[in-house]
Design an enzyme around this catalytic site. Structure first.
Site, PDB file in Angstrom:
ATOM      1  CD  GLU A  34      -2.502  -1.345   2.689  1.00  0.00           C
ATOM      2  OE1 GLU A  34      -3.566  -1.955   2.790  1.00  0.00           O
ATOM      3  OE2 GLU A  34      -1.879  -0.915   3.698  1.00  0.00           O
ATOM      4  CG  ASP A 221     -11.935  -7.742   1.302  1.00  0.00           C
ATOM      5  OD1 ASP A 221     -10.819  -7.189   1.374  1.00  0.00           O
ATOM      6  OD2 ASP A 221     -12.708  -7.833   2.270  1.00  0.00           O
TER       7      ASP A 221
END
Ligand code: ADE
Length: 263
Positions: A34, A221
């Site tokens: 990230e 998700d």
């Protein structure tokens, strides 16, 4: 950053907001995947002369971007297992040490989250969290129950939200990637749209040390979908991180040259 409070206390807090442009911004980002694209985007360099205690795996990248001093800090690799040190314990320690050492005007906790399609979340959406709470600290004793949930509010940024057209939602934090039935009940009680593994810990420490914080989270998700979370998370991590980094750059561009009260 503040727990819910009545208008009078809020007024006092507003008055203590510094009337000068934001100068020091610290990103707290749990995973290397990230953090890396943002480190490149802002052309930051890894600091070898650590402001952190000797021996900790925590990593700091720093540099100047436009008028801002930007630091990106990550908890680094677990000393024993070599994986990213995700979760609330590392996040709270790192937040504490970073505020002490770097005295940021603003913290940005950026990362990935699971989203609830029942609340309108889709893969790749980037959310700015309005409220942050824990969903796995169950203490069924009066008042301790509320302490466990530990709700905090993000620093109010109405102009940022409007200008960048970001989605707003409540964030719920726990130390597990998956979701057991107990967690699900607590997340629903928190009215959360997204769930992560660090936000409420960062919010707690930032509030404790009176440091404004915002929470920028991208959905990897769908928690209430039919795919296994870990599979969907790993499949989407890299692509969704690109969306997160784009949003983070727009946020930083917007912040540049502004006071906190203008956000
Ligand atoms: N980060 C990305 N997806 C997540 C999920 N489903 N739960 C907690 N943290 C996450």
């Amino acid at each position: 950053m503040a727990p819910p409070q009545d208008g009078k206390e809020a007024e006092v807090k507003e008055e203590s907001v510094p009337q000068r442009p934001i100068s020091n911004v610290v990103f707290i980002i749990a995973m290397k995947t990230e953090a890396s694209p943002l480190v490149e985007k802002f052309q930051l360099t890894e600091e070898s002369n650590s402001v952190f205690p000797k021996g900790v795996p925590w990593v700091r990248y720093s540099g100047k971007y436009k008028d801002l001093n930007i630091n990106i800090v990550s908890p680094g690799k677990d000393i024993v297992l070599g994986v990213d040190s995700v979760g609330t314990v590392s996040a709270s320690l790192l937040t504490y040490a970073s505020i002490q050492a770097l005295q940021p005007d603003l913290i940005i906790n950026a990362g990935t989250v699971g989203g609830f399609k029942a609340k309108g979340a889709c893969i790749g959406d980037v959310y700015l969290a309005s409220d942050i709470a824990f969903h796995d600290r169950r203490i069924p004793v009066p008042v301790f129950d509320l302490y466990g949930v530990g709700t905090r509010q993000a620093c109010s940024t109405p102009n940022l939200v409007m200008e960048l057209n970001l989605k707003i939602g409540k964030l719920s934090t726990g130390d597990s990637l998956d979701m057991c039935p107990h967690d699900e009940t607590a997340i629903i009680a928190n009215d959360a749209t997204v769930k992560d593994m660090e936000g409420a810990a960062v919010a707690y420490v930032a509030d404790l040390l009176k440091t404004p914080a915002i929470f920028l989270k991208a959905v990897t998700d769908i928690v209430d979908g039919d795919r296994p979370t870990s599979e969907e998370f790993l499949e989407n991590l890299v692509a969704v991180t690109a969306a997160l980094d784009q949003a983070a750059t727009r946020v930083v561009d917007f912040i540049n040259g502004k006071n906190l009260s203008e956000l």
